[in-house]
Scaffold this motif. Structure first.
Motif, PDB file in Angstrom:
ATOM      1  N   ASP A 106       0.831  -1.209   0.000  1.00 49.45           N
ATOM      2  CA  ASP A 106       0.000   0.000   0.000  1.00 49.45           C
ATOM      3  C   ASP A 106       0.862   1.255   0.000  1.00 49.45           C
ATOM      4  O   ASP A 106       0.589   2.207  -0.735  1.00 49.45           O
ATOM      5  CB  ASP A 106      -0.937   0.009   1.210  1.00 49.45           C
ATOM      6  CG  ASP A 106      -2.057  -1.006   1.085  1.00 49.45           C
ATOM      7  OD1 ASP A 106      -2.322  -1.450  -0.058  1.00 49.45           O
ATOM      8  OD2 ASP A 106      -2.679  -1.346   2.114  1.00 49.45           O
ATOM      9  N   SER A 107       1.916   1.259   0.823  1.00 51.04           N
ATOM     10  CA  SER A 107       2.787   2.435   0.858  1.00 51.04           C
ATOM     11  C   SER A 107       3.518   2.604  -0.473  1.00 51.04           C
ATOM     12  O   SER A 107       3.704   3.725  -0.940  1.00 51.04           O
ATOM     13  CB  SER A 107       3.779   2.343   2.015  1.00 51.04           C
ATOM     14  OG  SER A 107       4.692   1.300   1.811  1.00 51.04           O
ATOM     15  N   LEU A 108       3.907   1.476  -1.091  1.00 48.65           N
ATOM     16  CA  LEU A 108       4.562   1.566  -2.399  1.00 48.65           C
ATOM     17  C   LEU A 108       3.597   2.082  -3.464  1.00 48.65           C
ATOM     18  O   LEU A 108       3.980   2.871  -4.333  1.00 48.65           O
ATOM     19  CB  LEU A 108       5.118   0.202  -2.802  1.00 48.65           C
ATOM     20  CG  LEU A 108       6.361  -0.262  -2.042  1.00 48.65           C
ATOM     21  CD1 LEU A 108       6.724  -1.682  -2.453  1.00 48.65           C
ATOM     22  CD2 LEU A 108       7.527   0.666  -2.281  1.00 48.65           C
ATOM     23  N   LYS A 109       2.338   1.648  -3.381  1.00 47.57           N
ATOM     24  CA  LYS A 109       1.341   2.149  -4.340  1.00 47.57           C
ATOM     25  C   LYS A 109       1.134   3.643  -4.155  1.00 47.57           C
ATOM     26  O   LYS A 109       1.024   4.386  -5.133  1.00 47.57           O
ATOM     27  CB  LYS A 109       0.021   1.399  -4.171  1.00 47.57           C
ATOM     28  CG  LYS A 109       0.034   0.009  -4.754  1.00 47.57           C
ATOM     29  CD  LYS A 109      -1.321  -0.659  -4.600  1.00 47.57           C
ATOM     30  CE  LYS A 109      -1.316  -2.057  -5.209  1.00 47.57           C
ATOM     31  NZ  LYS A 109      -2.608  -2.725  -5.042  1.00 47.57           N
ATOM     32  N   THR A 110       1.078   4.094  -2.894  1.00 48.05           N
ATOM     33  CA  THR A 110       0.919   5.521  -2.618  1.00 48.05           C
ATOM     34  C   THR A 110       2.110   6.299  -3.160  1.00 48.05           C
ATOM     35  O   THR A 110       1.943   7.341  -3.806  1.00 48.05           O
ATOM     36  CB  THR A 110       0.788   5.748  -1.092  1.00 48.05           C
ATOM     37  OG1 THR A 110      -0.291   4.961  -0.598  1.00 48.05           O
ATOM     38  CG2 THR A 110       0.558   7.197  -0.768  1.00 48.05           C
ATOM     39  N   GLU A 111       3.299   5.782  -2.902  1.00 47.63           N
ATOM     40  CA  GLU A 111       4.516   6.429  -3.393  1.00 47.63           C
ATOM     41  C   GLU A 111       4.532   6.474  -4.924  1.00 47.63           C
ATOM     42  O   GLU A 111       4.890   7.481  -5.531  1.00 47.63           O
ATOM     43  CB  GLU A 111       5.751   5.694  -2.864  1.00 47.63           C
ATOM     44  CG  GLU A 111       7.056   6.374  -3.153  1.00 47.63           C
ATOM     45  CD  GLU A 111       7.203   7.690  -2.410  1.00 47.63           C
ATOM     46  OE1 GLU A 111       7.925   8.561  -2.937  1.00 47.63           O
ATOM     47  OE2 GLU A 111       6.614   7.859  -1.337  1.00 47.63           O
ATOM     48  N   LEU A 112       4.119   5.373  -5.552  1.00 49.24           N
ATOM     49  CA  LEU A 112       4.055   5.324  -7.011  1.00 49.24           C
ATOM     50  C   LEU A 112       3.062   6.351  -7.542  1.00 49.24           C
ATOM     51  O   LEU A 112       3.335   7.030  -8.538  1.00 49.24           O
ATOM     52  CB  LEU A 112       3.674   3.911  -7.473  1.00 49.24           C
ATOM     53  CG  LEU A 112       3.553   3.701  -8.975  1.00 49.24           C
ATOM     54  CD1 LEU A 112       4.893   3.948  -9.665  1.00 49.24           C
ATOM     55  CD2 LEU A 112       3.048   2.308  -9.270  1.00 49.24           C
ATOM     56  N   SER A 113       1.932   6.476  -6.875  1.00 45.61           N
ATOM     57  CA  SER A 113       0.923   7.453  -7.284  1.00 45.61           C
ATOM     58  C   SER A 113       1.492   8.871  -7.194  1.00 45.61           C
ATOM     59  O   SER A 113       1.312   9.686  -8.108  1.00 45.61           O
ATOM     60  CB  SER A 113      -0.315   7.305  -6.400  1.00 45.61           C
ATOM     61  OG  SER A 113      -1.252   8.285  -6.705  1.00 45.61           O
ATOM     62  N   LYS A 114       2.201   9.166  -6.090  1.00 44.05           N
ATOM     63  CA  LYS A 114       2.822  10.488  -5.938  1.00 44.05           C
ATOM     64  C   LYS A 114       3.838  10.731  -7.054  1.00 44.05           C
ATOM     65  O   LYS A 114       3.909  11.830  -7.620  1.00 44.05           O
ATOM     66  CB  LYS A 114       3.509  10.590  -4.576  1.00 44.05           C
ATOM     67  CG  LYS A 114       2.558  10.696  -3.412  1.00 44.05           C
ATOM     68  CD  LYS A 114       3.337  10.742  -2.107  1.00 44.05           C
ATOM     69  CE  LYS A 114       2.420  10.754  -0.909  1.00 44.05           C
ATOM     70  NZ  LYS A 114       3.178  10.723   0.363  1.00 44.05           N
ATOM     71  N   LEU A 115       4.643   9.706  -7.352  1.00 47.53           N
ATOM     72  CA  LEU A 115       5.662   9.853  -8.402  1.00 47.53           C
ATOM     73  C   LEU A 115       5.022  10.069  -9.773  1.00 47.53           C
ATOM     74  O   LEU A 115       5.534  10.841 -10.591  1.00 47.53           O
ATOM     75  CB  LEU A 115       6.580   8.635  -8.413  1.00 47.53           C
ATOM     76  CG  LEU A 115       7.550   8.518  -7.230  1.00 47.53           C
ATOM     77  CD1 LEU A 115       8.288   7.193  -7.285  1.00 47.53           C
ATOM     78  CD2 LEU A 115       8.533   9.673  -7.219  1.00 47.53           C
TER      79      LEU A 115
END
Length: 166
Positions: free
Chosen positions: A101-110
């Motif tokens: 989930d945190s990686l998905k959030t980070e990917l979304s931000k990127l």
């Protein structure tokens, strides 16, 4: 089939009770017991032999009870270990899910940042194109002024038409 085995069980039970009551009068108590091996139906063990006394059978039963308790305890330990492994697996999978989930959030931000940078890049490209046109216009103007300056005569230049060459 079940009724037949229940009936034969009851028959053998009544036979053993009558034989044990008749044998209780004898000095050495004899135990009648038949045990069938479940792997093959034709193999039967006869423990009514005099060599097997009541104490031997009680000792064998005690040994089996002890082994059962040991196996039960081992089973409970394995069951507890299995439950703990499942719990740790659940914990690690929930940790992995949090990581995902945190990686998905980070990917979304990127991705959002990438889109913003793409927009800025396209704006900068458009500005560069405009500046290139301005610089090109200045270069043309500079060449035109240079040509004009070359074609004009200086104020004290007295050569050419209208002037005497001597």
């Amino acid at each position: 089939m079940a009724e037949e085995s229940t009936k034969s069980w009851a028959d053998s039970d009544s036979e053993s009770s009558s034989s044990s009551s008749s044998s209780s009068d004898s000095e050495q108590e004899e135990v009648n017991c038949l045990m069938a091996d479940q792997t093959s139906d034709d193999e039967v063990f006869d423990f009514s032999n005099i060599e097997f006394t009541r104490e031997d059978l009680v000792q064998a039963l005690n040994d089996m009870v002890h082994e059962y308790k040991t196996l039960s305890h081992t089973f409970e330990e394995i069951k507890a270990e299995n439950a703990s492994l499942k719990n740790s697996s659940i914990d690690s999978s929930s940790d992995e899910l949090e990581d995902v989930d945190s990686l998905k959030t980070e990917l979304s931000k990127l991705r959002i940042e990438n889109d913003v940078l793409k927009n800025e890049t396209s704006e900068l490209k458009a500005e560069i194109e405009i500046l290139n046109q301005v610089v090109s216009s200045w270069n043309r103007s500079s060449r035109s002024i240079h040509k004009l300056n070359e074609s004009q005569k200086l104020a004290n230049d007295k050569s050419g038409l209208g002037f005497n060459s001597s």
